[in-house]
Each structure stands twice: as structure tokens, then as C-alpha cells.
Design a protein around this motif. Structure first.
Motif, PDB file in Angstrom:
ATOM      1  N   PHE A 110     133.264  27.688  -1.806  1.00 38.61           N
ATOM      2  CA  PHE A 110     132.326  26.901  -2.616  1.00 38.61           C
ATOM      3  C   PHE A 110     130.889  27.131  -2.201  1.00 38.61           C
ATOM      4  CE2 PHE A 110     130.733  23.144  -0.247  1.00 38.61           C
ATOM      5  CZ  PHE A 110     131.569  23.119   0.870  1.00 38.61           C
ATOM      6  N   ASN A 111     129.993  26.784  -3.105  1.00 34.26           N
ATOM      7  CA  ASN A 111     128.572  26.944  -2.819  1.00 34.26           C
ATOM      8  C   ASN A 111     128.000  25.646  -2.263  1.00 34.26           C
ATOM      9  OD1 ASN A 111     126.155  28.154  -2.542  1.00 34.26           O
ATOM     10  ND2 ASN A 111     125.726  28.387  -4.717  1.00 34.26           N
ATOM     11  N   ASN A 112     127.572  25.699  -1.025  1.00 30.32           N
ATOM     12  CA  ASN A 112     126.895  24.566  -0.409  1.00 30.32           C
ATOM     13  C   ASN A 112     125.411  24.765  -0.708  1.00 30.32           C
ATOM     14  OD1 ASN A 112     125.996  22.484   1.151  1.00 30.32           O
ATOM     15  ND2 ASN A 112     127.297  22.962   2.892  1.00 30.32           N
ATOM     16  N   SER A 113     124.996  24.231  -1.884  1.00 29.75           N
ATOM     17  CA  SER A 113     123.715  24.647  -2.470  1.00 29.75           C
ATOM     18  C   SER A 113     122.474  24.086  -1.790  1.00 29.75           C
ATOM     19  CB  SER A 113     123.697  24.285  -3.961  1.00 29.75           C
ATOM     20  OG  SER A 113     123.955  22.911  -4.144  1.00 29.75           O
ATOM     21  N   GLY A 114     122.611  23.013  -0.985  1.00 31.90           N
ATOM     22  CA  GLY A 114     121.412  22.513  -0.332  1.00 31.90           C
ATOM     23  C   GLY A 114     121.680  21.305   0.544  1.00 31.90           C
ATOM     24  N   HIS A 115     120.703  21.007   1.397  1.00 27.43           N
ATOM     25  CA  HIS A 115     120.872  19.842   2.283  1.00 27.43           C
ATOM     26  C   HIS A 115     120.372  18.564   1.608  1.00 27.43           C
ATOM     27  CE1 HIS A 115     116.653  19.283   3.320  1.00 27.43           C
ATOM     28  NE2 HIS A 115     116.544  20.573   3.635  1.00 27.43           N
ATOM     29  N   GLY A 116     120.814  17.432   2.152  1.00 28.90           N
ATOM     30  CA  GLY A 116     120.478  16.152   1.540  1.00 28.90           C
ATOM     31  C   GLY A 116     119.520  15.325   2.374  1.00 28.90           C
ATOM     32  N   HIS A 117     118.683  15.999   3.174  1.00 28.37           N
ATOM     33  CA  HIS A 117     117.822  15.249   4.102  1.00 28.37           C
ATOM     34  C   HIS A 117     116.783  14.369   3.407  1.00 28.37           C
ATOM     35  CE1 HIS A 117     118.804  18.436   7.406  1.00 28.37           C
ATOM     36  NE2 HIS A 117     119.854  17.807   6.958  1.00 28.37           N
ATOM     37  N   PHE A 118     116.432  14.717   2.162  1.00 25.41           N
ATOM     38  CA  PHE A 118     115.494  13.864   1.433  1.00 25.41           C
ATOM     39  C   PHE A 118     116.248  12.870   0.536  1.00 25.41           C
ATOM     40  CE2 PHE A 118     112.550  17.703   1.745  1.00 25.41           C
ATOM     41  CZ  PHE A 118     111.845  17.175   2.818  1.00 25.41           C
ATOM     42  N   ASP A 119     117.570  12.881   0.628  1.00 24.43           N
ATOM     43  CA  ASP A 119     118.387  12.055  -0.279  1.00 24.43           C
ATOM     44  C   ASP A 119     119.229  11.047   0.484  1.00 24.43           C
ATOM     45  OD1 ASP A 119     117.851  13.777  -2.784  1.00 24.43           O
ATOM     46  OD2 ASP A 119     118.598  15.216  -1.331  1.00 24.43           O
ATOM     47  N   LEU A 120     118.788  10.720   1.706  1.00 21.73           N
ATOM     48  CA  LEU A 120     119.628   9.849   2.528  1.00 21.73           C
ATOM     49  C   LEU A 120     119.744   8.446   1.949  1.00 21.73           C
ATOM     50  CD1 LEU A 120     118.654  11.141   6.060  1.00 21.73           C
ATOM     51  CD2 LEU A 120     120.799  11.491   4.836  1.00 21.73           C
ATOM     52  N   ALA A 121     118.767   8.037   1.116  1.00 20.82           N
ATOM     53  CA  ALA A 121     118.856   6.723   0.489  1.00 20.82           C
ATOM     54  C   ALA A 121     120.121   6.629  -0.368  1.00 20.82           C
ATOM     55  CB  ALA A 121     117.618   6.452  -0.365  1.00 20.82           C
ATOM     56  N   ALA A 122     120.557   7.767  -0.916  1.00 19.57           N
ATOM     57  CA  ALA A 122     121.770   7.768  -1.731  1.00 19.57           C
ATOM     58  C   ALA A 122     122.999   7.529  -0.855  1.00 19.57           C
ATOM     59  CB  ALA A 122     121.903   9.106  -2.463  1.00 19.57           C
ATOM     60  N   TYR A 123     123.029   8.152   0.322  1.00 20.79           N
ATOM     61  CA  TYR A 123     124.133   7.905   1.261  1.00 20.79           C
ATOM     62  C   TYR A 123     124.112   6.439   1.702  1.00 20.79           C
ATOM     63  CZ  TYR A 123     125.427  12.865   1.700  1.00 20.79           C
ATOM     64  OH  TYR A 123     125.889  14.134   1.456  1.00 20.79           O
ATOM     65  N   ASP A 124     122.889   5.910   1.902  1.00 19.23           N
ATOM     66  CA  ASP A 124     122.742   4.518   2.304  1.00 19.23           C
ATOM     67  C   ASP A 124     123.332   3.596   1.235  1.00 19.23           C
ATOM     68  OD1 ASP A 124     121.812   2.578   4.139  1.00 19.23           O
ATOM     69  OD2 ASP A 124     120.030   2.220   2.914  1.00 19.23           O
ATOM     70  N   ALA A 125     123.001   3.872  -0.016  1.00 14.63           N
ATOM     71  CA  ALA A 125     123.526   3.054  -1.118  1.00 14.63           C
ATOM     72  C   ALA A 125     125.056   3.140  -1.160  1.00 14.63           C
ATOM     73  CB  ALA A 125     122.921   3.519  -2.445  1.00 14.63           C
ATOM     74  N   TYR A 126     125.591   4.330  -0.871  1.00 16.04           N
ATOM     75  CA  TYR A 126     127.051   4.494  -0.836  1.00 16.04           C
ATOM     76  C   TYR A 126     127.654   3.628   0.275  1.00 16.04           C
ATOM     77  CZ  TYR A 126     131.553   6.622   0.245  1.00 16.04           C
ATOM     78  OH  TYR A 126     132.874   6.811   0.518  1.00 16.04           O
ATOM     79  N   HIS A 127     127.035   3.678   1.462  1.00 17.47           N
ATOM     80  CA  HIS A 127     127.547   2.880   2.582  1.00 17.47           C
ATOM     81  C   HIS A 127     127.521   1.387   2.279  1.00 17.47           C
ATOM     82  CE1 HIS A 127     126.237   6.406   5.330  1.00 17.47           C
ATOM     83  NE2 HIS A 127     127.445   6.584   4.836  1.00 17.47           N
ATOM     84  N   ARG A 128     126.464   0.958   1.573  1.00 18.17           N
ATOM     85  CA  ARG A 128     126.325  -0.458   1.265  1.00 18.17           C
ATOM     86  C   ARG A 128     127.144  -0.880   0.049  1.00 18.17           C
ATOM     87  NH1 ARG A 128     121.198  -2.625   2.951  1.00 18.17           N
ATOM     88  NH2 ARG A 128     120.071  -1.146   4.223  1.00 18.17           N
ATOM     89  N   LYS A 129     127.893   0.082  -0.500  1.00 17.75           N
ATOM     90  CA  LYS A 129     128.689  -0.175  -1.715  1.00 17.75           C
ATOM     91  C   LYS A 129     127.800  -0.629  -2.876  1.00 17.75           C
ATOM     92  CE  LYS A 129     132.936  -1.195   0.839  1.00 17.75           C
ATOM     93  NZ  LYS A 129     132.794   0.113   1.475  1.00 17.75           N
ATOM     94  N   GLU A 130     126.621  -0.026  -2.943  1.00 10.23           N
ATOM     95  CA  GLU A 130     125.684  -0.368  -4.021  1.00 10.23           C
ATOM     96  C   GLU A 130     125.537   0.770  -5.021  1.00 10.23           C
ATOM     97  OE1 GLU A 130     122.099  -1.279  -1.911  1.00 10.23           O
ATOM     98  OE2 GLU A 130     122.843  -3.246  -1.252  1.00 10.23           O
ATOM     99  N   LEU A 131     126.460   1.709  -4.950  1.00 13.65           N
ATOM    100  CA  LEU A 131     126.354   2.884  -5.816  1.00 13.65           C
ATOM    101  C   LEU A 131     127.177   2.647  -7.082  1.00 13.65           C
ATOM    102  CD1 LEU A 131     124.850   5.494  -5.175  1.00 13.65           C
ATOM    103  CD2 LEU A 131     126.984   6.434  -4.313  1.00 13.65           C
ATOM    104  N   PRO A 132     126.546   2.504  -8.238  1.00 10.47           N
ATOM    105  CA  PRO A 132     127.343   2.253  -9.451  1.00 10.47           C
ATOM    106  C   PRO A 132     128.031   3.521  -9.948  1.00 10.47           C
ATOM    107  CG  PRO A 132     124.983   2.248  -9.966  1.00 10.47           C
ATOM    108  CD  PRO A 132     125.096   2.539  -8.501  1.00 10.47           C
TER     109      PRO A 132
END
Ligand SMILES: *Cc1c(COP(=O)(O)O)cnc(C)c1O
Length: 454
Positions: A411-433
Motif C-alpha cells: 500500500f501507499n503510505n502517502s504522508g504523515h499526520g503530524h499536522f492532523d493530530l487534532a483528528a486523532y485527538d477527536a477519535y480518542h475522545r470519541k468525538e469523531l462523527p
């Protein structure tokens, strides 16, 4: 112990791009003019794109030389490594062998500079002064700012207002690389002023930003417009990924059964897949499976229709035959900003329509679940876009566990998520719709497709 990574030398950076159109029995139908819907000629595109890129767009040559100056810049971070995800295989307890091409090592952190650099080279050759473009979350804008300054060009970026204010880090990166970034809609174009007059508080959209960038390019001498995905020449430039990966898979002594990439406009996935798909198109590897993975929030391939549509919301770009949810469809604000495009690259859509490649879609929470599992085993925190590909790999690996088959998955690992950590945070907090798709909205958007004469 398995070997973890397969590394090439600078001399192995490809010297030619692979053009899949040369090997397709039925290539995608030609583009149409945005206003007249008649067949589009090269002259129609000349005010917008550099001429060399327009030629590449319609080229039927199988191999196209990569200029030395482009190879030279690509060598700043290419060849990129190919990894064996041995620790993740173990964590998933799968007999599958998982490999990934890691594009996050480029200075802007994704595959996007592979085409930005090539486009800037041709712009410089043509004597241009600068490129105008749009950006949502800023991934494409930062790749283009990085590339323009290397070639002594200027870069004007229209950044969707809401991201400009909510996601300042990529804007700061763009400015560090010398770009001029303005929130869109802006007062610098007629398109922007018209919108601001009607709605001064608007948060903007990618469609508006595209209109502003095109208007800026065609109304400023020495300026043209740069596009980061969808069209043939962008996918062509991305094939350096797959060409390198072929050599690396050979080093590993394996050939993929399944190749997977996430798809917004389709460029990173096609870049990895097409050089392998060549073997399927010529009949050498008839069983090779290629899977393009999209977001359920913008399911052009899995819920859209295959039809002519405008490439942009403002109806200023070419009309092309593609899987689309309609140029006026506004997707829910998922974190994978790069997967919110209403259409898909015409070559991918033709291959999908012909049953040669596959498509699937995932919800955000499933995607981050897999990305977190990957991060805990392999270390890399991938971009939310990339995480869609990671989910598909996860499901295929678990299917192998079920069936006991030791399939080879790339698979293509197309890029890092270092500027997108807020999205991981929302996932951890179960706030991701997990957005339930509004079929009514899609149907409404599909009703606005152009009526192209046969
Ligand atoms: C922009 C982006 C994508 C989606 O664009 P494609 O043209 O479909 O490749 C995917 N991954 C990353 C990391 C991106 O920045």
C-alpha cells in the motif's frame, strides 16, 4: 527476522514516467469545454496550464522522459523507502505479507511534491513568473510553495478561509517557503469579491478557491494555474512511486497480490498502482487486484455515477467523464480534507468502469482505528487520508487470517499526520462523527450535471 526496509540509491530515481493511457484498450473519453461542452482543444487550456503539461495530458507515449533538473530535485528525498510492516503483521496475527511505500519523507511530508516539482520545472522553462493555486487544509499549497521557490518562481495560494484560521501550521509552512497565502474568498479577485459582497461571513470552499486561483492566473501576465491531482499529467508524475516500488519488491523477492491506495483525486494511489497495473493490462498478471479507497463522506466511486461533470464547483475547469457525486455536492467536514473532492481522476474511473480496478469507502472511526493499530506497531502516524488505505489493508490482512492465505499486500503510505493530530485527538475522545450520507444531497447535485452532446 525479516528485512524491514528496502532502500534504493539516488541513481535509482526513475528517468522516465509511465503513462498508463498507452496501455489502456479503451482510454477515458476526451475533455469538453466548460461553457460550450464541445470537445476541448489544447488552445482552450493554454491560458491556464503550461504548454508542456497540456501535451503530457493528451500524450499516448508509454514512457515520458523526466528532465534531469526534475530528477535532481526529486533526489532531495527520493528514492523513498519501501517497508515491510512485519511488526504490524504480527500484531494482526495475519499470514499476509504487508509492504508500504513511505512518501512521508518528502520535505512537505507527502507524495504531492512529486508533481509540484515537475510542474514548476515546466513553468520555469516557459518563462513564467509564478503559479496560483488553491488549497484546503494546506497539503497541496505547501508542496507547491516548497517547489516554486526551488525554481525561483512565485506562488499565490488561495486557502479556504476556515482552514486558514483553524489550521495555521501549514499556512506558516507555506509562508516559510516564500508563498503568498490569502484566505479565500479574498478581495483580490472578482469571484472572491462577488461572494464576499453576498456573504461577508462565509467560511469559503475549495470550489471558490479554485475559481479565484484560475482567475488570478488568467488575469496576471506570466502566471498560470497549478493543479495537485485528478488530471493525467499529475498521475503521470506520481508514477515514480510505483516504478521505484517495483524494484524494491524485486529486492524483497515478492510481487503484490493486492495494491491499495487512498483516493481523493486519485494521484498517490495511481502513482503506486499504475506501474504494476501495466502487468495486468498486458496480461502477464491477470489476477492482480488494485483497490482505490475513498471516504464515505464523498463516495464518488462507490455511490456516484459515471458521467460527464465539471472538474470544479465554479464550472471554469474542463468537463470530464468520471465517477462523480456532482460538482455542487458539499461533503461533510471529515478530517481527511484531501478526500473531499466530488469527482475522481478520469483514467481511474475508466479502469473502474471496465472492471480492471476496485473501489471501496470507509467511515472515519474505522479508518482511525486501523491507523492507530498501525502507529502502535510501525510507529508512523499517518495522514487521515492515508488512514483510509491503512483500513483497507487491515481488512484484507484479517481476511487472510480467516482464510489462511499468505497474500502479499502493498500500500501507499502517502504522508504523515503530524499536522492532523487534532483528528486523532477527536477519535480518542470519541468525538469523531461517522457521517451518514445524505442521498438527497447527492441526488440534488447529480441533477445539475452537464448535458453533454453525444
Ligand atoms: C492530498 C493527499 C491525498 C489525496 O490526494 P490524491 O491525489 O488522491 O493522492 C492523500 N494522501 C495525502 C497524504 C495527501 O496529502
Amino acid at each position: 527476522m525479516p528485512q524491514y526496509k528496502y532502500v534504493l540509491e539516488e541513481k535509482d530515481v526513475p528517468t522516465q514516467w509511465y503513462n498508463v493511457l498507452a496501455d489502456m484498450k479503451t482510454p477515458p473519453p476526451p475533455y469538453r469545454h466548460p461553457a460550450t461542452l464541445e470537445l476541448l482543444g489544447p488552445d482552450d487550456l493554454a491560458p491556464v496550464f503550461p504548454m508542456a503539461l497540456i501535451e503530457q495530458e493528451v500524450s499516448q507515449e508509454r514512457w515520458i522522459d523526466i528532465p534531469d533538473e526534475v530528477q535532481d530535485v526529486l533526489k532531495m528525498w527520493r528514492p523513498t523507502p519501501l517497508y515491510r510492516a512485519a511488526r504490524w503483521e504480527k500484531a494482526l496475527d495475519t499470514p499476509a505479507k504487508i509492504y508500504y511505500k513511505w512518501e512521508g519523507v518528502s520535505p512537505p511530508g507527502s507524495h504531492k511534491p512529486n508533481t509540484a516539482v515537475a510542474q514548476c520545472y515546466y513553468a520555469k522553462e516557459e518563462g513564467l513568473e509564478g503559479f496560483a493555486t488553491e488549497t484546503g487544509a494546506g497539503q497541496w499549497g505547501s508542496a507547491l510553495c516548497f517547489a516554486t521557490q526551488l525554481f525561483g518562481l512565485k506562488c499565490k495560494v488561495f486557502m479556504v478561509t476556515i482552514s486558514y484560521h483553524q489550521k495555521p501550521y501549514r499556512r506558516i509552512a507555506m509562508e516559510t517557503w516564500g508563498g503568498n497565502v490569502v484566505p479565500s474568498p479574498s478581495s483580490e479577485t472578482k469571484a472572491g469579491r462577488d461572494i464576499l459582497e453576498k456573504d461577508p461571513e462565509t467560511t469559503g470552499s475549495l470550489g471558490i478557491a479554485i475559481s479565484e486561483a484560475i482567475e488570478y492566473a488568467v488575469t496576471h501576465d506570466g502566471w498560470k494555474y497549478s493543479l495537485g491531482s485528478v488530471v493525467n499529467f499529475v498521475l503521470l508524475h506520481q508514477t515514480v512511486e510505483g516504478l521505484e516500488a517495483r524494484k524494491q519488491m524485486e529486492m524483497a523477492g515478492d510481487y503484490p497480490d493486492i495494491i491499495i491506495g487512498c483516493a481523493g483525486g486519485g494521484s498517490n494511489a495511481a502513482g503506486l498502482i499504475y506501474p504494476f497495473l501495466k502487468d495486468k493490462l498486458d496480461g502477464t498478471k491477470p489476477d492482480l487486484r488494485a483497490i482505490f479507497v475513498e471516504s464515505t463522506a464523498c463516495p464518488s466511486m462507490t455511490k456516484g455515477i459515471y458521467a460527464y461533470d465539471w472538474g470544479d464547483t465554479a464550472k471554469t475547469g474542463p468537463v470530464c467523464m468520471m465517477h462523480t457525486v456532482g460538482h455542487s455536492f458539499i461533503p461533510a467536514p471529515v478530517h481527511a480534507g484531501g478526500l473531499r473532492y466530488h469527482g475522481m481522476a478520469p483514467s481511474i474511473c475508466a479502469l473502474l468502469d471496465q472492471g480492471i480496478v476496485e473501489a471501496r469507502a470507509y467511515h472515519q472511526n474505522a479508518v482511525f482505528e486501523a491507523a492507530e493499530s498501525f502507529a502502535r506497531a510501525e510507529g508512523f502516524i499517518v495522514a487521515p487520508e492515508t488512514a483510509h488505505a491503512v483500513r483497507a489493508v487491515y481488512d484484507e490482512a484479517l481476511a487472510c487470517k480467516e482464510s489462511g492465505e499468505p497474500k502479499v499486500i502493498l500500500f501507499n503510505n502517502s504522508g504523515h499526520g503530524h499536522f492532523d493530530l487534532a483528528a486523532y485527538d477527536a477519535y480518542h475522545r470519541k468525538e469523531l462523527p461517522d457521517y451518514e450520507l445524505d442521498q438527497v444531497a447527492i441526488d440534488r447535485a447529480l441533477a445539475e450535471l452537464p448535458k453533454v452532446p453525444a
